[in-house]
Design a protein around this motif. Structure first.
Motif, PDB file in Angstrom:
ATOM      1  N   LYS A  84       0.888  -1.449  -0.023  1.00  0.00           N
ATOM      2  CA  LYS A  84       0.155  -0.214  -0.007  1.00  0.00           C
ATOM      3  C   LYS A  84       0.591   1.103   0.231  1.00  0.00           C
ATOM      4  O   LYS A  84       0.433   2.130  -0.367  1.00  0.00           O
ATOM      5  CB  LYS A  84      -0.499   0.104   1.233  1.00  0.00           C
ATOM      6  CG  LYS A  84      -1.834   1.286   0.750  1.00  0.00           C
ATOM      7  CD  LYS A  84      -2.676   1.323   2.706  1.00  0.00           C
ATOM      8  CE  LYS A  84      -3.641   2.590   2.163  1.00  0.00           C
ATOM      9  NZ  LYS A  84      -3.717   3.276   3.596  1.00  0.00           N
ATOM     10  N   SER A  85       1.699   1.555   0.619  1.00  0.00           N
ATOM     11  CA  SER A  85       2.696   2.538   0.559  1.00  0.00           C
ATOM     12  C   SER A  85       3.035   3.213  -0.600  1.00  0.00           C
ATOM     13  O   SER A  85       3.737   3.998  -1.002  1.00  0.00           O
ATOM     14  CB  SER A  85       3.907   2.208   1.230  1.00  0.00           C
ATOM     15  OG  SER A  85       4.795   1.212   0.602  1.00  0.00           O
ATOM     16  N   THR A  86       3.328   2.017  -1.289  1.00  0.00           N
ATOM     17  CA  THR A  86       3.950   2.385  -2.931  1.00  0.00           C
ATOM     18  C   THR A  86       2.647   2.546  -4.156  1.00  0.00           C
ATOM     19  O   THR A  86       3.265   2.598  -5.024  1.00  0.00           O
ATOM     20  CB  THR A  86       5.532   1.358  -2.881  1.00  0.00           C
ATOM     21  OG1 THR A  86       5.272   0.252  -3.177  1.00  0.00           O
ATOM     22  CG2 THR A  86       6.300   2.009  -2.506  1.00  0.00           C
ATOM     23  N   GLY A  87       1.409   1.343  -3.352  1.00  0.00           N
ATOM     24  CA  GLY A  87       0.696   1.559  -4.330  1.00  0.00           C
ATOM     25  C   GLY A  87       1.375  -0.150  -5.597  1.00  0.00           C
ATOM     26  O   GLY A  87       0.959  -0.651  -6.571  1.00  0.00           O
ATOM     27  N   LYS A  88       2.568  -0.444  -5.078  1.00  0.00           N
ATOM     28  CA  LYS A  88       3.329  -1.562  -6.543  1.00  0.00           C
ATOM     29  C   LYS A  88       2.313  -3.658  -6.049  1.00  0.00           C
ATOM     30  O   LYS A  88       2.656  -3.410  -4.195  1.00  0.00           O
ATOM     31  CB  LYS A  88       4.753  -1.655  -6.300  1.00  0.00           C
ATOM     32  CG  LYS A  88       4.904  -0.298  -6.876  1.00  0.00           C
ATOM     33  CD  LYS A  88       6.196  -0.780  -6.649  1.00  0.00           C
ATOM     34  CE  LYS A  88       7.472   0.528  -7.905  1.00  0.00           C
ATOM     35  NZ  LYS A  88       8.358   1.124  -7.433  1.00  0.00           N
ATOM     36  N   LYS A  89       3.033  -3.686  -6.847  1.00  0.00           N
ATOM     37  CA  LYS A  89       2.156  -5.048  -6.481  1.00  0.00           C
ATOM     38  C   LYS A  89       3.692  -6.074  -6.939  1.00  0.00           C
ATOM     39  O   LYS A  89       4.511  -6.110  -7.952  1.00  0.00           O
ATOM     40  CB  LYS A  89       1.698  -5.511  -8.072  1.00  0.00           C
ATOM     41  CG  LYS A  89       0.048  -4.524  -7.780  1.00  0.00           C
ATOM     42  CD  LYS A  89      -1.333  -4.766  -6.825  1.00  0.00           C
ATOM     43  CE  LYS A  89      -1.866  -3.453  -6.632  1.00  0.00           C
ATOM     44  NZ  LYS A  89      -2.726  -3.545  -8.191  1.00  0.00           N
ATOM     45  N   TYR A  90       3.476  -7.569  -6.536  1.00  0.00           N
ATOM     46  CA  TYR A  90       4.461  -8.759  -6.404  1.00  0.00           C
ATOM     47  C   TYR A  90       3.889 -10.078  -6.338  1.00  0.00           C
ATOM     48  O   TYR A  90       3.048 -10.388  -6.052  1.00  0.00           O
ATOM     49  CB  TYR A  90       5.395  -8.354  -5.904  1.00  0.00           C
ATOM     50  CG  TYR A  90       6.307  -7.046  -4.802  1.00  0.00           C
ATOM     51  CD1 TYR A  90       7.376  -7.078  -6.107  1.00  0.00           C
ATOM     52  CD2 TYR A  90       5.676  -5.822  -4.855  1.00  0.00           C
ATOM     53  CE1 TYR A  90       8.197  -5.495  -5.707  1.00  0.00           C
ATOM     54  CE2 TYR A  90       6.466  -4.587  -4.580  1.00  0.00           C
ATOM     55  CZ  TYR A  90       7.231  -4.387  -4.782  1.00  0.00           C
ATOM     56  OH  TYR A  90       7.994  -3.231  -5.345  1.00  0.00           O
ATOM     57  N   LEU A  91       3.970 -10.793  -7.855  1.00  0.00           N
ATOM     58  CA  LEU A  91       4.068 -11.716  -7.252  1.00  0.00           C
ATOM     59  C   LEU A  91       4.780 -13.093  -7.170  1.00  0.00           C
ATOM     60  O   LEU A  91       6.105 -12.726  -7.088  1.00  0.00           O
ATOM     61  CB  LEU A  91       4.257 -11.785  -8.861  1.00  0.00           C
ATOM     62  CG  LEU A  91       2.463 -13.545  -9.733  1.00  0.00           C
ATOM     63  CD1 LEU A  91       1.757 -13.202  -9.547  1.00  0.00           C
ATOM     64  CD2 LEU A  91       3.073 -13.271 -11.470  1.00  0.00           C
ATOM     65  N   PHE A  92       4.609 -14.230  -6.498  1.00  0.00           N
ATOM     66  CA  PHE A  92       6.528 -15.002  -6.121  1.00  0.00           C
ATOM     67  C   PHE A  92       5.658 -15.948  -6.847  1.00  0.00           C
ATOM     68  O   PHE A  92       4.086 -16.621  -7.331  1.00  0.00           O
ATOM     69  CB  PHE A  92       5.150 -15.622  -4.413  1.00  0.00           C
ATOM     70  CG  PHE A  92       6.586 -13.789  -3.377  1.00  0.00           C
ATOM     71  CD1 PHE A  92       6.858 -13.673  -3.108  1.00  0.00           C
ATOM     72  CD2 PHE A  92       5.378 -12.712  -3.156  1.00  0.00           C
ATOM     73  CE1 PHE A  92       7.775 -13.145  -2.345  1.00  0.00           C
ATOM     74  CE2 PHE A  92       5.559 -12.140  -2.369  1.00  0.00           C
ATOM     75  CZ  PHE A  92       6.752 -12.136  -2.037  1.00  0.00           C
ATOM     76  N   ASP A  93       6.254 -16.471  -7.897  1.00  0.00           N
ATOM     77  CA  ASP A  93       6.137 -17.250  -8.977  1.00  0.00           C
ATOM     78  C   ASP A  93       5.523 -16.838 -10.286  1.00  0.00           C
ATOM     79  O   ASP A  93       4.895 -15.804  -9.451  1.00  0.00           O
ATOM     80  CB  ASP A  93       6.047 -18.751  -8.165  1.00  0.00           C
ATOM     81  CG  ASP A  93       7.611 -19.368  -7.354  1.00  0.00           C
ATOM     82  OD1 ASP A  93       8.534 -19.108  -7.498  1.00  0.00           O
ATOM     83  OD2 ASP A  93       6.807 -20.482  -6.242  1.00  0.00           O
ATOM     84  N   ALA A  94       5.799 -17.795 -11.730  1.00  0.00           N
ATOM     85  CA  ALA A  94       5.736 -16.973 -12.096  1.00  0.00           C
ATOM     86  C   ALA A  94       5.238 -18.607 -12.893  1.00  0.00           C
ATOM     87  O   ALA A  94       5.860 -19.965 -13.661  1.00  0.00           O
ATOM     88  CB  ALA A  94       6.348 -16.943 -13.402  1.00  0.00           C
ATOM     89  N   THR A  95       3.875 -18.838 -12.773  1.00  0.00           N
ATOM     90  CA  THR A  95       3.286 -20.391 -12.816  1.00  0.00           C
ATOM     91  C   THR A  95       2.725 -20.494 -14.751  1.00  0.00           C
ATOM     92  O   THR A  95       2.366 -18.949 -15.480  1.00  0.00           O
ATOM     93  CB  THR A  95       2.098 -20.825 -12.124  1.00  0.00           C
ATOM     94  OG1 THR A  95       0.991 -20.074 -12.285  1.00  0.00           O
ATOM     95  CG2 THR A  95       1.666 -20.019 -11.223  1.00  0.00           C
ATOM     96  N   ALA A 131       7.819 -21.279 -14.996  1.00  0.00           N
ATOM     97  CA  ALA A 131       7.482 -21.293 -16.567  1.00  0.00           C
ATOM     98  C   ALA A 131       6.689 -20.527 -17.041  1.00  0.00           C
ATOM     99  O   ALA A 131       6.679 -19.803 -18.264  1.00  0.00           O
ATOM    100  CB  ALA A 131       6.788 -22.696 -16.719  1.00  0.00           C
ATOM    101  N   GLY A 132       5.419 -19.640 -16.298  1.00  0.00           N
ATOM    102  CA  GLY A 132       5.331 -18.673 -16.720  1.00  0.00           C
ATOM    103  C   GLY A 132       5.696 -17.621 -17.280  1.00  0.00           C
ATOM    104  O   GLY A 132       5.296 -16.823 -17.969  1.00  0.00           O
TER     105      GLY A 132
END
Ligand code: ZN
Ligand code: ZN
Ligand code: ZN
Length: 325
Positions: A84-95, A131-132
């Motif tokens: 929330k502090s930056t509005g950024k999004k992170y994904l854990f693993d690329a499926t 693999a994603g």
């Protein structure tokens, strides 16, 4: 009718139509029903083992209906993080299910302009976990400079083997090297620490992550060999966090034709429950089992196995569930 009035009326009608068109477009872009959160949070974007469900060539009851009628809730294991502090999004693993998961993440927290995650944190080089990345190349979205966080061997693997090396040389992705146990401060509020775990490491190391938000923290270990093989004490690691998303590939030997489970390199749910049986109710409640093989009976919330897990005070990962950090 006066000509000015008529003109004004025409402009008004036109603008109404325009508004309708844009409303329709918006609906078309957000058919996903995204649960809301207004604080830094994790969301489960999938719970299934690498190979997904239906599982290729499966003839069993677990998958029989899913080839014809896929279940959108059966997505490969992944977590999304909204800072929330930056509005950024992170994904854990690329499926292999990343297109839907990335779209969900885009709408999670505040809706982003950016279709891509602001960072992708990989655990290891097994198909369900990286693999994603194929969707970021020229045949797909031809992404630009998506930051991907990797350990040194994983970095070397992606840089030196096709087709992944093209993603690097064409700058679809930018590799950021992690060091075991060293935290990355992604913002003032969020910190991510890679933690090495034992697993069959043909092409890369395998890591889990500790993810720390402003108030709470989580442990994410989608794949690990038996708890006893780890140089860390899982019970101590659980005590340091508020949520522990743990490898629960298999429930018991029954789903594997009663093979000797001590020889299969994952902590079975029945083994984990035994290991954690003396923990307090509060500690047990932190444990959220994930990474279910297609054969794992806990995927069905009405199964005896699922009820047994819940009755003992543990949780089962459910897609779209939110965990505030
Ligand atoms: Zn896996
Ligand atoms: Zn199956
Ligand atoms: Zn694996």
């Amino acid at each position: 009718m006066e000509i000015h009035y008529l003109l004004a009326l025409i402009i008004y009608i036109c603008s109404c139509n325009e508004q309708k068109v844009s409303e329709i477009q918006e609906v078309e872009e957000t058919h996903l029903e995204v649960k809301r959160t207004y604080v830094t949070s994790l969301v489960i974007l999938g719970t299934i083992q690498d190979a997904g469900q239906p599982h290729i060539a499966c003839k069993k009851q677990c998958c029989v209906d899913l080839f014809e009628n896929p279940d959108k809730d059966k997505q490969v294991i992944s977590l999304g993080l909204y800072d929330k502090s930056t509005g950024k999004k992170y994904l854990f693993d690329a499926t292999p299910d990343m297109p839907r998961q990335m779209k969900y993440l885009k709408e999670f927290g505040i809706s982003s302009e950016n279709e891509m995650a602001d960072g992708i944190c990989l655990t290891h080089a097994h198909i369900g976990h990286y693999a994603g990345l194929m969707y970021l190349g020229k045949e797909a979205t031809d992404a630009q400079n998506v930051p991907v966080y990797v350990m040194p061997r994983m970095k070397h693997f992606l840089q030196n083997n096709g087709p992944w090396d093209l993603l690097v040389s064409r700058k679809n992705i930018v590799l950021n090297e992690l060091e075991n146990g060293v935290a990355i401060q992604v913002s003032d509020e969020v910190k991510i620490t890679p933690i090495k775990v034992p697993h069959r490491d043909e092409y890369s190391e395998t890591i889990g992550y500790r993810i720390e938000g402003p108030n709470k923290s989580a442990l994410f270990i989608p794949d690990i060999d038996k708890w006893e093989k780890w140089d860390k004490d899982i019970i101590e690691e659980i005590s340091k966090v508020d949520y522990a998303f743990l490898d629960a590939t298999f429930y018991s030997g029954e789903e594997l034709n009663n093979r000797d489970i001590s020889q299969i390199p994952h902590p079975f749910i029945i083994e984990s429950m035994e290991k954690f049986k003396d923990l307090s109710e509060q500690e047990k409640n932190k444990i959220i089992f994930i990474h279910f093989n297609h054969t794992n009976p806990v995927s069905d919330p009405n199964s005896k196995a699922a009820k047994n897990v819940l009755d003992h005070g543990f949780k089962l990962g459910k897609i779209n569930d939110i965990f505030e950090l």
